[in-house]
Motif scaffolding. Sequence first.
Motif, PDB file in Angstrom:
ATOM      1  N   LEU A  50       0.750  -1.182   0.183  1.00 27.01           N
ATOM      2  CA  LEU A  50       0.037  -0.032  -0.015  1.00 27.01           C
ATOM      3  C   LEU A  50       0.828   1.315  -0.058  1.00 27.01           C
ATOM      4  O   LEU A  50       2.003   1.132   0.435  1.00 27.01           O
ATOM      5  N   PRO A  51       0.243   2.438  -0.300  1.00 26.96           N
ATOM      6  CA  PRO A  51       1.112   3.769  -0.398  1.00 26.96           C
ATOM      7  C   PRO A  51       1.115   4.386   0.849  1.00 26.96           C
ATOM      8  O   PRO A  51       0.607   5.266   1.062  1.00 26.96           O
ATOM      9  N   ILE A  52       1.779   3.414   1.871  1.00 25.65           N
ATOM     10  CA  ILE A  52       2.156   4.094   3.166  1.00 25.65           C
ATOM     11  C   ILE A  52       3.343   4.814   3.369  1.00 25.65           C
ATOM     12  O   ILE A  52       4.113   4.841   2.514  1.00 25.65           O
ATOM     13  N   ASN A  53       3.281   5.855   4.344  1.00 23.13           N
ATOM     14  CA  ASN A  53       4.517   6.620   4.554  1.00 23.13           C
ATOM     15  C   ASN A  53       4.586   6.691   6.265  1.00 23.13           C
ATOM     16  O   ASN A  53       3.778   6.319   6.796  1.00 23.13           O
ATOM     17  N   CYS A  54       5.653   7.759   6.594  1.00 20.22           N
ATOM     18  CA  CYS A  54       6.019   7.748   7.813  1.00 20.22           C
ATOM     19  C   CYS A  54       4.963   8.200   8.796  1.00 20.22           C
ATOM     20  O   CYS A  54       4.549   7.850  10.054  1.00 20.22           O
ATOM     21  N   SER A  55       4.163   9.292   8.116  1.00 17.45           N
ATOM     22  CA  SER A  55       3.023   9.714   8.890  1.00 17.45           C
ATOM     23  C   SER A  55       1.822   8.587   9.368  1.00 17.45           C
ATOM     24  O   SER A  55       1.617   8.788  10.244  1.00 17.45           O
ATOM     25  N   PRO A  66       5.344  11.112  14.403  1.00 13.33           N
ATOM     26  CA  PRO A  66       6.391  10.513  13.204  1.00 13.33           C
ATOM     27  C   PRO A  66       8.000  10.792  13.741  1.00 13.33           C
ATOM     28  O   PRO A  66       8.797  10.062  13.483  1.00 13.33           O
ATOM     29  N   SER A  67       8.086  11.984  14.184  1.00  8.26           N
ATOM     30  CA  SER A  67       9.611  12.267  14.756  1.00  8.26           C
ATOM     31  C   SER A  67      10.080  11.305  15.898  1.00  8.26           C
ATOM     32  O   SER A  67      11.099  10.500  15.726  1.00  8.26           O
ATOM     33  N   HIS A  68       9.212  11.167  16.723  1.00  4.52           N
ATOM     34  CA  HIS A  68       9.593  10.146  17.787  1.00  4.52           C
ATOM     35  C   HIS A  68       9.729   8.601  17.074  1.00  4.52           C
ATOM     36  O   HIS A  68      10.551   7.901  17.581  1.00  4.52           O
ATOM     37  N   LEU A  69       8.786   8.268  16.171  1.00  9.87           N
ATOM     38  CA  LEU A  69       8.910   6.951  15.586  1.00  9.87           C
ATOM     39  C   LEU A  69       9.926   6.593  15.174  1.00  9.87           C
ATOM     40  O   LEU A  69      10.673   5.850  15.166  1.00  9.87           O
ATOM     41  N   SER A 104      16.684   3.322   9.144  1.00 10.49           N
ATOM     42  CA  SER A 104      15.732   4.387   9.066  1.00 10.49           C
ATOM     43  C   SER A 104      14.327   3.499   8.910  1.00 10.49           C
ATOM     44  O   SER A 104      14.401   2.389   8.222  1.00 10.49           O
ATOM     45  N   LEU A 105      13.218   4.080   9.041  1.00 10.18           N
ATOM     46  CA  LEU A 105      12.054   3.684   9.048  1.00 10.18           C
ATOM     47  C   LEU A 105      11.679   3.265   7.369  1.00 10.18           C
ATOM     48  O   LEU A 105      11.291   2.234   7.260  1.00 10.18           O
ATOM     49  N   ILE A 106      12.101   4.235   6.647  1.00 13.28           N
ATOM     50  CA  ILE A 106      11.712   4.275   5.082  1.00 13.28           C
ATOM     51  C   ILE A 106      12.672   3.268   4.785  1.00 13.28           C
ATOM     52  O   ILE A 106      12.362   2.606   3.679  1.00 13.28           O
ATOM     53  N   GLY A 107      13.971   3.174   5.103  1.00 13.98           N
ATOM     54  CA  GLY A 107      14.976   2.246   4.592  1.00 13.98           C
ATOM     55  C   GLY A 107      14.419   0.910   4.929  1.00 13.98           C
ATOM     56  O   GLY A 107      14.435   0.139   4.003  1.00 13.98           O
ATOM     57  N   SER A 134       3.766  -1.747  -8.741  1.00 14.48           N
ATOM     58  CA  SER A 134       2.631  -1.412  -8.160  1.00 14.48           C
ATOM     59  C   SER A 134       2.188  -2.484  -7.038  1.00 14.48           C
ATOM     60  O   SER A 134       1.782  -2.061  -6.017  1.00 14.48           O
ATOM     61  N   GLN A 135       2.561  -3.756  -7.259  1.00 10.55           N
ATOM     62  CA  GLN A 135       2.099  -4.651  -6.185  1.00 10.55           C
ATOM     63  C   GLN A 135       2.899  -4.611  -4.883  1.00 10.55           C
ATOM     64  O   GLN A 135       2.579  -5.252  -3.787  1.00 10.55           O
ATOM     65  N   CYS A 136       4.057  -3.846  -5.055  1.00 10.42           N
ATOM     66  CA  CYS A 136       5.188  -3.807  -3.955  1.00 10.42           C
ATOM     67  C   CYS A 136       4.987  -2.465  -3.403  1.00 10.42           C
ATOM     68  O   CYS A 136       6.011  -2.126  -2.673  1.00 10.42           O
ATOM     69  N   GLY A 137       4.081  -1.652  -3.636  1.00  9.45           N
ATOM     70  CA  GLY A 137       3.679  -0.173  -3.030  1.00  9.45           C
ATOM     71  C   GLY A 137       4.532   0.905  -3.574  1.00  9.45           C
ATOM     72  O   GLY A 137       4.710   2.156  -2.973  1.00  9.45           O
ATOM     73  N   PHE A 138       5.084   0.806  -4.954  1.00 11.18           N
ATOM     74  CA  PHE A 138       6.051   1.673  -5.124  1.00 11.18           C
ATOM     75  C   PHE A 138       5.254   2.842  -6.357  1.00 11.18           C
ATOM     76  O   PHE A 138       4.265   2.224  -6.944  1.00 11.18           O
TER      77      PHE A 138
END
Length: 254
Positions: free
Chosen positions: A171-176, A186-189, A200-203, A229-233
């Motif tokens: 899915l199109p998820i992000n840090c927030s 987000p900053s504490h996570l 890193s989280l995104i890494g 698409s199926q891997c969230g990019f």
Amino acid sequence: MRSEFFVSDVASACYKRYPTGYVFRQKKRKYYGITLILSGEMEWIGENRQFFLRAGDLLLQEQNDKYQLRVSGETPAEYMVISYVAEPMEYLLSHLPERYYHTPRISKYKDLFEDAVRLGNSISPCGGARLCAAVQEILACIVQEYARKNTNGSASYAESAMLFMEQNFNLPINCSLIAAEVGISPSHLRTRFKEEYGVSLIGALNEIRIRHAKNMLKSGAFTLREVASQCGFQNEYYFGRVFKQITGTSPGKY
């Protein structure tokens, strides 16, 4: 039975690195052992158990174990292993997790294992005693961490974030969005995740996505656009850039 344990002997403490496809066969372990996976992927096959290991996994091996260890990933595997004796062993085993344990604090254990390996190579007259103490500290940390996790009955914010990413990488998820899901800013996570996992989280999210992408590419049944698409990019171009950053090659050449 004693209400504590102590490490009475350490037979070896060493660092190992093997290429992909390497196979090691153990006929019969002489000592109990503990292995920390630093990088890569490995498969441990015992007489009636099988484990797939990755970075951050701790494998507890028993005396007289017979098993096969195979480097199963696309990259070499790095790990550290310690062979030891503790007394009373029955008491220690009753407080350890069953054979396999994943720690979110790989950096902490890496430092502890490195200290043990360094002491194992020392020729100091006090080296043996200090080595036993270092291994005892590693085992005590595992016991305490495992007990604390079971007592709390819940995962840390970083662990919850990792689980959420494993389950929703497509899915199109992000840090927030991840931070909102686990209930922290987000900053504490980002800070907590880096402290516990060393990346890193995104890494970590990109590594999860690329791991699944590699499996899809191996099948030969999907186009690059479908894999992305199926891997969230967002698109195959961004997918290709991230894929090359992590693997060193383009998805088209994989």
